[in-house]
Structures are given as structure tokens and as C-alpha cells.
Design an enzyme around this catalytic site. Structure first.
Site, mmCIF file in Angstrom:
data_model
loop_
_atom_site.group_PDB
_atom_site.id
_atom_site.type_symbol
_atom_site.label_atom_id
_atom_site.label_comp_id
_atom_site.label_asym_id
_atom_site.label_seq_id
_atom_site.Cartn_x
_atom_site.Cartn_y
_atom_site.Cartn_z
ATOM 1 N N GLY A 12 0.990 -1.314 0.056
ATOM 2 C CA GLY A 12 0.053 0.063 0.162
ATOM 3 C C GLY A 12 1.050 1.114 0.089
ATOM 4 N N ASP A 13 0.336 2.610 -0.097
ATOM 5 C CA ASP A 13 0.979 3.548 -0.164
ATOM 6 C C ASP A 13 2.446 3.593 -1.029
ATOM 7 O OD1 ASP A 13 -0.875 3.850 1.702
ATOM 8 O OD2 ASP A 13 0.268 3.917 3.529
ATOM 9 N N GLU A 14 1.538 3.090 -1.868
ATOM 10 C CA GLU A 14 2.816 3.033 -3.037
ATOM 11 C C GLU A 14 2.964 4.152 -4.805
ATOM 12 O OE1 GLU A 14 0.587 0.856 -2.745
ATOM 13 O OE2 GLU A 14 1.548 -1.305 -2.941
ATOM 14 N N LYS A 16 -0.414 4.994 -6.001
ATOM 15 C CA LYS A 16 -1.872 4.866 -6.549
ATOM 16 C C LYS A 16 -2.296 6.345 -7.039
ATOM 17 C CE LYS A 16 -3.244 1.997 -3.835
ATOM 18 N NZ LYS A 16 -2.080 2.419 -2.807
ATOM 19 N N GLY A 40 -6.167 6.408 1.409
ATOM 20 C CA GLY A 40 -5.599 7.807 1.936
ATOM 21 C C GLY A 40 -4.917 7.971 0.123
ATOM 22 N N HIS A 41 -4.884 8.181 -0.635
ATOM 23 C CA HIS A 41 -4.343 8.525 -1.837
ATOM 24 C C HIS A 41 -4.268 9.945 -2.080
ATOM 25 C CE1 HIS A 41 -6.501 4.164 -3.504
ATOM 26 N NE2 HIS A 41 -5.604 4.114 -3.131
ATOM 27 N N THR A 42 -3.156 9.713 -1.705
ATOM 28 C CA THR A 42 -2.853 11.936 -2.521
ATOM 29 C C THR A 42 -2.208 12.082 -3.526
ATOM 30 O OG1 THR A 42 -1.097 11.758 -0.284
ATOM 31 C CG2 THR A 42 -0.818 13.230 -0.808
ATOM 32 N N GLN A 223 -4.907 0.215 -1.236
ATOM 33 C CA GLN A 223 -4.604 -0.614 -0.799
ATOM 34 C C GLN A 223 -3.048 -1.720 -0.955
ATOM 35 O OE1 GLN A 223 -8.286 -1.173 0.635
ATOM 36 N NE2 GLN A 223 -7.766 -0.276 1.265
ATOM 37 N N THR A 300 -4.236 7.778 9.000
ATOM 38 C CA THR A 300 -3.965 7.822 10.055
ATOM 39 C C THR A 300 -3.131 8.522 11.071
ATOM 40 O OG1 THR A 300 -2.446 5.646 10.601
ATOM 41 C CG2 THR A 300 -4.983 5.532 10.887
ATOM 42 N N ARG A 302 0.018 7.377 11.102
ATOM 43 C CA ARG A 302 0.709 6.425 11.629
ATOM 44 C C ARG A 302 2.324 7.015 10.758
ATOM 45 N NH1 ARG A 302 -2.104 0.773 12.463
ATOM 46 N NH2 ARG A 302 -2.742 1.526 10.438
ATOM 47 N N ARG A 304 5.218 5.005 8.801
ATOM 48 C CA ARG A 304 4.913 4.351 7.838
ATOM 49 C C ARG A 304 7.209 4.001 8.140
ATOM 50 N NH1 ARG A 304 3.062 7.150 2.563
ATOM 51 N NH2 ARG A 304 1.038 7.312 3.448
ATOM 52 N N VAL A 413 9.194 11.568 -10.446
ATOM 53 C CA VAL A 413 10.741 11.584 -9.550
ATOM 54 C C VAL A 413 9.759 12.677 -8.944
ATOM 55 C CG1 VAL A 413 11.577 11.023 -11.738
ATOM 56 C CG2 VAL A 413 10.517 13.411 -11.070
HETATM 57 P P1 GDP Z 1 -0.971 5.436 -2.240
HETATM 58 O O1 GDP Z 1 -2.307 4.947 -0.856
HETATM 59 O O2 GDP Z 1 -0.824 4.516 -3.329
HETATM 60 O O3 GDP Z 1 -1.884 6.562 -3.689
HETATM 61 O O4 GDP Z 1 -0.015 6.755 -1.993
HETATM 62 P P2 GDP Z 1 0.171 7.251 -0.661
HETATM 63 O O5 GDP Z 1 -0.999 8.822 -0.963
HETATM 64 O O6 GDP Z 1 -0.677 7.089 0.327
HETATM 65 O O7 GDP Z 1 1.506 8.295 -0.119
HETATM 66 C C1 GDP Z 1 2.161 8.085 -1.467
HETATM 67 C C2 GDP Z 1 3.156 9.346 -1.261
HETATM 68 O O8 GDP Z 1 3.846 9.539 -1.647
HETATM 69 C C3 GDP Z 1 2.392 10.607 -1.053
HETATM 70 O O9 GDP Z 1 1.957 12.132 -0.370
HETATM 71 C C4 GDP Z 1 2.322 10.781 -2.633
HETATM 72 O O10 GDP Z 1 1.973 12.758 -3.289
HETATM 73 C C5 GDP Z 1 4.118 10.934 -2.636
HETATM 74 N N1 GDP Z 1 4.292 10.558 -4.151
HETATM 75 C C6 GDP Z 1 3.783 10.532 -4.907
HETATM 76 N N2 GDP Z 1 4.632 10.145 -5.840
HETATM 77 C C7 GDP Z 1 5.954 10.267 -5.384
HETATM 78 C C8 GDP Z 1 6.788 10.951 -5.889
HETATM 79 O O11 GDP Z 1 7.587 9.987 -6.587
HETATM 80 N N3 GDP Z 1 8.111 11.374 -5.417
HETATM 81 C C9 GDP Z 1 7.910 11.597 -4.191
HETATM 82 N N4 GDP Z 1 9.369 12.856 -3.028
HETATM 83 N N5 GDP Z 1 6.833 12.112 -3.802
HETATM 84 C C10 GDP Z 1 5.743 11.294 -4.165
HETATM 85 P P1 IMO Z 2 -3.833 3.070 0.281
HETATM 86 O O1 IMO Z 2 -5.612 2.763 -0.610
HETATM 87 C C1 IMO Z 2 -1.509 0.770 4.124
HETATM 88 C C2 IMO Z 2 -3.381 -1.793 6.379
HETATM 89 C C3 IMO Z 2 -3.531 -1.249 7.586
HETATM 90 C C4 IMO Z 2 -3.157 -2.522 8.413
HETATM 91 C C5 IMO Z 2 -4.533 -2.902 7.862
HETATM 92 C C6 IMO Z 2 -5.135 -3.530 7.939
HETATM 93 O O2 IMO Z 2 -3.582 4.492 0.835
HETATM 94 O O3 IMO Z 2 -2.615 2.561 0.282
HETATM 95 P P2 IMO Z 2 -7.782 -2.571 7.641
HETATM 96 O O4 IMO Z 2 -8.614 -0.395 8.444
HETATM 97 O O5 IMO Z 2 -7.767 -2.174 5.702
HETATM 98 O O6 IMO Z 2 -8.819 -3.263 7.982
HETATM 99 O O7 IMO Z 2 -6.041 -2.326 7.659
HETATM 100 O O8 IMO Z 2 -3.918 -2.719 6.554
HETATM 101 N N1 IMO Z 2 -3.756 -0.818 5.308
HETATM 102 C C7 IMO Z 2 -3.171 0.184 4.957
HETATM 103 N N2 IMO Z 2 -1.819 0.192 4.547
HETATM 104 N N3 IMO Z 2 -2.108 1.476 2.944
HETATM 105 C C8 IMO Z 2 -3.600 1.302 2.716
HETATM 106 O O9 IMO Z 2 -4.281 1.405 2.050
HETATM 107 C C9 IMO Z 2 -4.121 0.888 3.854
HETATM 108 N N4 IMO Z 2 -5.086 0.059 3.370
HETATM 109 C C10 IMO Z 2 -5.351 -0.166 4.871
HETATM 110 O O10 IMO Z 2 -2.459 -0.165 8.094
HETATM 111 O O11 IMO Z 2 -2.112 -2.871 8.293
HETATM 112 MG MG MG Z 3 -2.159 5.647 0.615
#
Ligand code: GDP
Ligand code: IMO
Ligand code: MG
Length: 423
Positions: A12-14, A16, A40-42, A223, A300, A302, A304, A413
Site C-alpha cells: 500500500g501507499d505506493e 496509486k 488514503g490516496h494523495t 491498498q 491515520t 502513523r 510508516r 520523480v
Molecule cells: P497511495 O495510497 O498508493 O495513493 O499512496 P499515498 O498517497 O498514501 O502515499 C504516497 C505519497 O507519496 C503521497 O504523499 C504522494 O503525494 C507522494 N508521492 C507520490 N509519488 C511521488 C514521487 O515520485 N516522489 C515523491 N517525493 N513523492 C511522491
Molecule cells: P492505500 O490505498 C497502507 C493496512 C492497515 C493495517 C491493515 C488492515 O492508501 O494504499 P484495515 O483497516 O484495512 O482493516 O487494516 O491494512 N492498510 C493500509 N496500509 N495503505 C493502505 O491503503 C491501507 N489500507 C489498509 O494499516 O495494517
Molecule cells: Mg495511501
């Protein structure tokens, strides 16, 4: 290419959200197919940051249809908060369409999520506390409430009464907590029902017709692969299917409708919550990545957990989802390090193993086998073409392609929409 899945290849949090927003410029429809507001998609555009939880990341474009599909679980309170906050930033949310088959998160789901985590004590999963697991539990136990029930007053009252009575027994008799007020919940949810009604449709028909007429449709995963309930690091997973297989059930399409699968892969590894993490760095380098990459949860807050890129994980994700393309994100976060490592295999009890193991006990004993790469500097943020990248980064990307058997076609980047390279 009409239909593209965008999914997380790690925990997750890649990034997306960023990649979906980037690709949505040329798409007509964006569909969320699983998960809920645990996501949580930023997305960052022109210095403005948007944090999306339930609303698909195509919402920033005026002419894109944004669908919350059948496989998503919806907390109406969270949905309307998100809509309000987007509207306040000048984003029009009229293009939103919500599936009548999606399940509804009720207040008892959130409370039971919290109470069951508390009961697990040290063995807690570390959920987001949004009621996701309990809502999917009810769906599969066949007592859930769907959006089509929420907008039907009589059906809703009947189902809600029976459910609240049962959940109150669990809350009071198992957890010793105060039961919930049935009338208050019903009144509040009937209001949500009225408010959600204009958005509700049979989204499977819309997606089908859009694909048939040749529209470009994006399926936005939440996720990541290792949080998939079947293939992830069970039980430290979420309760849905982020992998590409989840798209068919969660959006109501057949597998032949998927043309392309983009695995979003951060240039290093992070995870929130508990569970084994072979390449975790509990040292200064781990702290460097956390601070430089702002690795704090969007949902949350938290911190990472951070570590080197684990290509055993990405290889596993590639195989499970039939990933055709990889989008590498946050490669700029690795700048400033002399040497960069990537895990290309595991050693378990002295022997090299080929595949990601099912057993968490085995995974906890896996020792990463690393390859080392030359580092690069901050100028990588300015790169807009593959040729602009430093040689260390090019070699790193090439190795990712070798091991995952997929083409790296996007390199990010920086967080902004325009800080992106199409390779
Ligand atoms: P998601 O849940 O997969 O959409 O990812 P998140 O939004 O939770 O976390 C990715 C974080 O990295 C966000 O704060 C984005 O704004 C940031 N981000 C995305 N791509 C890049 C990148 O190439 N470089 C940097 N520095 N930040 C990035
Ligand atoms: P995005 O879409 C990262 C994790 C939680 C916990 C486990 C189970 O932003 O990538 P849940 O509330 O789903 O029952 O929690 O999954 N988790 C994530 N970790 N990115 C997420 O979403 C997540 N959604 C759930 O931290 O370990
Ligand atoms: Mg996220």
C-alpha cells in the site's frame, strides 16, 4: 488499450493516487473496485494537495466519470465529509456514481473494529479503525446492508433494526461496552440515504457500456498486493482483494475486458501496521527514507515502516496480477544515498528460496539477498525524460524490469502531476 488496472505492488501507499490522476488525463472513467476509506490516496497538482479516501482519483478532471464500484465498502459519513472538503477546494463532485450493490459501513462496524483490536492486545493487526474488516465480515456472513437498502426506507429500517440489536449484544456481552442507540443511528442513516440517492446507479451497466463504446476506463486499486486477504501477509492484511482478480468481482466486469495492468511500485518499501518485513531498516537509513519521503500515513498519520526495495515482493505481485507495466514512484526519495540496495531473493534457513512464502513464521526468518547500486543526487527531480536519469537509476530500473518481467513505463520523480516520466 481501453481498460487499465492500477494497483499496489507492495504493502500500500505506493503512489496509486498520483499515477491514477496522471493517467486519468486521457481516461473517460475511473472506478474504485475494493477497500473503503482505509485508503488514503494523495494527489498533487500545481502546489495543491488532495487527499482522497473513497472518491476515485479521476475527480480532478471535469469530464471524467468517477465510480465507486460494487466491491467497495462505503462509510456515508466519511463519504460526505470527503465530498464537502473537495467542494470547498472548488472540485466539482457531480460526476460521482455509487454502486447500488456496495456495502455500507455502519457505526457498529467502526466500534467493533476498535474493540476487537483492543481485545487482541499485543496480537492486534494495526487496522485503520474504519470498520472495514467488520463490514466485509457481514457481507460474507450475509447480514450486510447495501446501498440499495440504504436508499429504501422500509428495507433499511428492517435490516438496521435486526443488525443493531445483534451487534449491541456483541458490544455489551462480549466487550462489556455501552450498547448503541438504535433510533439515533436509523435517523442519521435515513438522512444519508436521502443524500446518497442521486449518486446511486447500477454501475456494472455503466462500466459495461463505456467499455463497449471504446472509452478508456481505469480501475484504481486501494491498498496493495501484500494486503490482499488471500495473497498478503495474512492475518496482517485488509479484508478485500487489491490484486487484479479483485477488479472483476469488484467492478462487475469479465477478465477479457482488462487490457493492461499497471503495478505501482515505490522505489523502496514501506508498510504501516504490523507483520514481518524482511527488508525493513531500523537504522539511520530507514529514518532518512521516512523523513525524506514524508512516510506518515495519509489516513491515520502513523509513521510508516521503511526499508529497501524488495523485488521478491514485486515479482510475486507481478505474477499474481499479470502486471504488464510498472510505475516506479518516489525514486527521488532515494537520492543523496551513496549506495542503494535492492533485495533480489530470500535465504530461508540457509537455503535460497524462489517464491514469496505463505507462512509468516517462514517470512520472519527470511534473510534478504541484496544487490547494490550506485546512488544518485537530487537533480533526479528535474528529469522529465528517461535519458535525463542518472546512470545508477537507469541500472536500478533495468534490474526491476528483469526481475518482474514487466516494462517500467512510468517513473515518478516527485509528488506533482508533472513530475513524471513516460518511458
Ligand atoms: P497511495 O495510497 O498508493 O495513493 O499512496 P499515498 O498517497 O498514501 O502515499 C504516497 C505519497 O507519496 C503521497 O504523499 C504522494 O503525494 C507522494 N508521492 C507520490 N509519488 C511521488 C514521487 O515520485 N516522489 C515523491 N517525493 N513523492 C511522491
Ligand atoms: P492505500 O490505498 C497502507 C493496512 C492497515 C493495517 C491493515 C488492515 O492508501 O494504499 P484495515 O483497516 O484495512 O482493516 O487494516 O491494512 N492498510 C493500509 N496500509 N495503505 C493502505 O491503503 C491501507 N489500507 C489498509 O494499516 O495494517
Ligand atoms: Mg495511501
Amino acid at each position: 488499450m481501453s481498460s487499465t488496472v492500477i494497483l499496489g505492488a507492495q504493502w500500500g501507499d505506493e503512489g496509486k493516487g498520483k499515477i491514477t490522476d496522471y493517467l486519468a488525463e486521457n481516461a473517460q472513467v475511473v472506478v474504485r473496485y475494493q477497500g473503503g476509506n482505509n485508503a488514503g490516496h494523495t494527489v498533487e497538482v500545481g502546489g495543491q494537495q488532495y487527499k482522497l479516501h473513497l472518491v476515485p482519483s479521476g475527480i480532478l478532471y471535469k469530464n471524467t466519470i468517477n465510480i465507486i464500484g460494487d466491491g467497495v465498502v462505503i462509510d456515508p459519513e466519511a463519504l460526505f465529509e470527503e465530498i464537502n472538503s473537495l467542494n470547498k477546494k472548488g472540485i466539482n463532485t457531480d460526476s460521482l456514481i455509487i454502486s447500488d450493490r456496495a456495502h455500507v459501513i455502519m457505526p457498529y462496524h467502526k466500534i467493533i473494529d476498535m474493540l476487537s483490536e483492543r481485545k487482541r492486545g499485543k496480537s492486534d493487526i494495526g487496522t485503520t479503525g474504519k470498520g472495514i474488516g467488520p463490514c466485509y465480515t457481514d457481507k460474507f456472513e450475509r447480514s450486510g446492508i447495501r446501498v440499495c437498502d440504504l436508499i429504501n426506507k422500509d428495507a433499511f429500517i428492517k435490516r438496521a433494526k435486526a443488525n443493531i440489536d445483534r451487534k449491541n449484544e456483541i458490544i455489551s456481552k462480549i466487550y462489556g461496552e455501552k450498547p448503541l442507540n438504535k433510533e439515533e443511528i436509523i435517523t442519521k442513516y435515513l438522512e444519508y440515504g436521502d443524500r446518497i440517492r442521486p449518486f446511486v446507479k447500477d454501475t456494472t451497466v455503466i462500466v459495461y457500456n463505456e467499455i463497449k463504446k471504446g472509452s478508456k476506463v481505469l480501475f484504481e486499486g486501494a491498498q496493495g498486493t501484500l494486503l490482499d486477504v488471500d495473497y498478503g501477509t495474512y492475518p496482517y492484511v485488509t479484508s478485500s482483494h487489491p490484486i487484479s482478480g479483485g477488479v472483476c468481482v469488484g467492478a462487475g466486469i469479465g477478465p477479457r475486458s482488462i487490457d493492461k495492468v499497471v503495478g505501482v511500485c515505490k522505489a523502496y518499501t514501506t508498510r504501516v501496521g504490523k507483520g514481518p518485513f524482511p527488508t525493513e531498516l531500523l537504522d539511520d537509513t530507514g529514518n532518512y527514507l521516512r523523513e525524506k519521503g514524508c512516510e506518515y500515513g495519509t489516513t491515520t498519520g502513523r509513521p510508516r515502516r521503511c526499508g529497501w526495495l524488495d523485488l521478491v515482493v514485486v515479482q510475486f505481485a507481478s505474477r499474481l496480477s499479470g502486471i504488464t507495466d510498472i510505475a516506479i514512484t518516489k525514486i527521488d526519495t532515494l537520492s543523496g544515498l551513496d549506495k542503494i540496495k535492492a533485495c533480489v531473493g530470500y535465504e530461508l534457513d540457509g537455503k535460497a528460496i524462489e517464491h514469496f512464502p505463505a507462512s509468516l513464521d517462514d517470512l520472519a526468518r527470511c534473510k534478504p539477498i541484496y544487490e547494490e547500486f550506485e546512488g544518485w543526487d537530487d537533480t533526479i527531480k528535474k528529469a522529465r525524460k528517461f535519458e535525463d536519469l542518472p546512470s545508477g537509476a537507469k541500472k536500478y530500473i533495468k534490474r526491476i524490469e528483469d526481475l518482474t518481467e514487466a516494462k517500467v513505463s512510468i517513473i515518478s520523480v516527485g509528488p506533482n502531476r508533472d513530475e513524471t516520466i513516460l518511458a
